[in-house]
Enzyme design. Structure first.
Site, PDB file in Angstrom:
ATOM      1  N   CYS A 110       7.045  52.049  73.821  1.00 57.33           N
ATOM      2  CA  CYS A 110       6.331  50.907  74.409  1.00 57.33           C
ATOM      3  C   CYS A 110       5.809  49.986  73.317  1.00 57.33           C
ATOM      4  O   CYS A 110       5.053  50.417  72.440  1.00 57.33           O
ATOM      5  CB  CYS A 110       5.179  51.374  75.280  1.00 57.33           C
ATOM      6  SG  CYS A 110       4.238  49.997  75.982  1.00 57.33           S
ATOM      7  N   HIS A 177      16.106  53.105  72.427  1.00 62.83           N
ATOM      8  CA  HIS A 177      16.147  51.683  72.769  1.00 62.83           C
ATOM      9  C   HIS A 177      16.539  50.933  71.502  1.00 62.83           C
ATOM     10  O   HIS A 177      15.839  51.017  70.486  1.00 62.83           O
ATOM     11  CB  HIS A 177      14.781  51.214  73.278  1.00 62.83           C
ATOM     12  CG  HIS A 177      14.783  49.770  73.698  1.00 62.83           C
ATOM     13  ND1 HIS A 177      15.202  49.380  74.950  1.00 62.83           N
ATOM     14  CD2 HIS A 177      14.448  48.644  73.045  1.00 62.83           C
ATOM     15  CE1 HIS A 177      15.117  48.050  75.036  1.00 62.83           C
ATOM     16  NE2 HIS A 177      14.661  47.587  73.885  1.00 62.83           N
ATOM     17  N   ALA A 234      16.638  49.845  82.804  1.00 63.22           N
ATOM     18  CA  ALA A 234      15.302  49.432  83.242  1.00 63.22           C
ATOM     19  C   ALA A 234      15.421  48.140  84.059  1.00 63.22           C
ATOM     20  O   ALA A 234      15.656  48.188  85.259  1.00 63.22           O
ATOM     21  CB  ALA A 234      14.383  49.261  82.036  1.00 63.22           C
TER      22      ALA A 234
END
Length: 284
Positions: A110, A177, A234
């Protein structure tokens, strides 16, 4: 690191035990909740992650603990994602639901300001000892596997070192990611599939790619380029929950998807205590 006498968990044995999923619903706060996960499962997304659970809030706020995680018998395989920088707190939070899920995932990805303030997510990528302690503590004290989701860092060798250390401390699946913490979301080209490919080649556990795909063709290209075991979606899944349906199901129009979703919202509210928040459309 784990003592040499203790073998590392077999990531592929776990992956096979949950059906070797290729398409995965990402952990998304206020998005990958129970009704959306049930929708995805009907649309060829066999593995789903819960929204990120803030470990500190979870063990200090009973109302948050009661509301943030809901599941049901058909919501499997399910991986719950936790964030935090204090291993005993993250362990305590995970312990409360370990028998309702298939694995725990640690959020090292995040990039938002809230994660900086809380010292979690991608802000731990510069605190590798803390990352390792979290993985080790959970891996040694939970009855289920531990997974991790990371971003890449600017220095490729450092990215590889982080991946190796996470594995040495006991992760069973790694999601990467392919953007750094500073990369703004710009189009599909900005995702670094080449670094993901190198990570996949060096790891002895399943690796999921994340980021940079908007269509099913993009996903197929990503899996081909990276050699990854699966693709975690996502935003592309929020845009089109039917993105992974094999036969290009034009019949699944937006109205049908919306109706299917609302049906599941209603079902989860009635049977599993899922709460429809007021910022969403109330269901009559």
């Amino acid at each position: 690191n784990m003592s040499k006498t203790e073998p590392l968990p077999d990531g592929y044995a776990f992956y096979k035990s949950i059906g070797s999923p290729q398409f995965i619903c990402a952990p998304m706060v206020q998005q990958s909740e129970l009704p959306f996960r049930l929708l995805c499962r009907d649309y060829n997304v066999p593995l789903c992650y819960s929204p990120m659970i803030n470990s500190h809030h979870y063990i200090t706020h009973p109302r948050y603990q009661h509301n943030v995680f809901k599941t049901c018998p058909t919501d499997r395989p399910l991986i719950a994602q936790f964030c935090g920088d204090h291993a005993p707190s993250v362990l305590a939070a995970a312990k409360t639901i370990e028998h309702q899920i298939d694995a725990v995932d640690l959020n090292f990805g995040c990039p938002q300001g809230i994660a900086r303030r809380g010292n979690y997510g991608a802000f731990l990528l510069t605190q590798v000892d803390t990352m390792c302690e979290l993985v080790r503590t959970l891996s040694q004290n939970l009855s289920i596997p531990v997974c991790a989701k990371i971003r890449i860092v600017d220095d490729e060798q450092e990215t590889f070192r982080i991946c190796r250390l996470l594995r040495e401390n006991g992760i069973s699946i790694l999601t990467v990611h392919g953007r750094t913490i500073n990369a703004q979301k710009v189009g599909t080209g900005a995702c670094d599939f080449e670094t993901i490919r190198k990570i996949k080649q060096m790891m002895d556990i399943p690796v999921f790619a994340n980021g940079g795909c908007e269509t099913f063709a993009d996903v197929q290209r990503c899996l081909k380029l990276t050699g990854c075991d699966g693709y975690m979606s996502a935003e592309s899944l929020l845009n089109n929950p039917a993105i992974f349906l094999r036969k290009n199901e034009a019949a699944l129009c937006a109205y049908k998807i919306a109706r299917d979703y609302l049906d599941r919202c209603s079902f989860c509210e009635q049977h599993y205590g899922w709460i429809i928040r007021d910022r969403w459309v109330p269901i009559k």
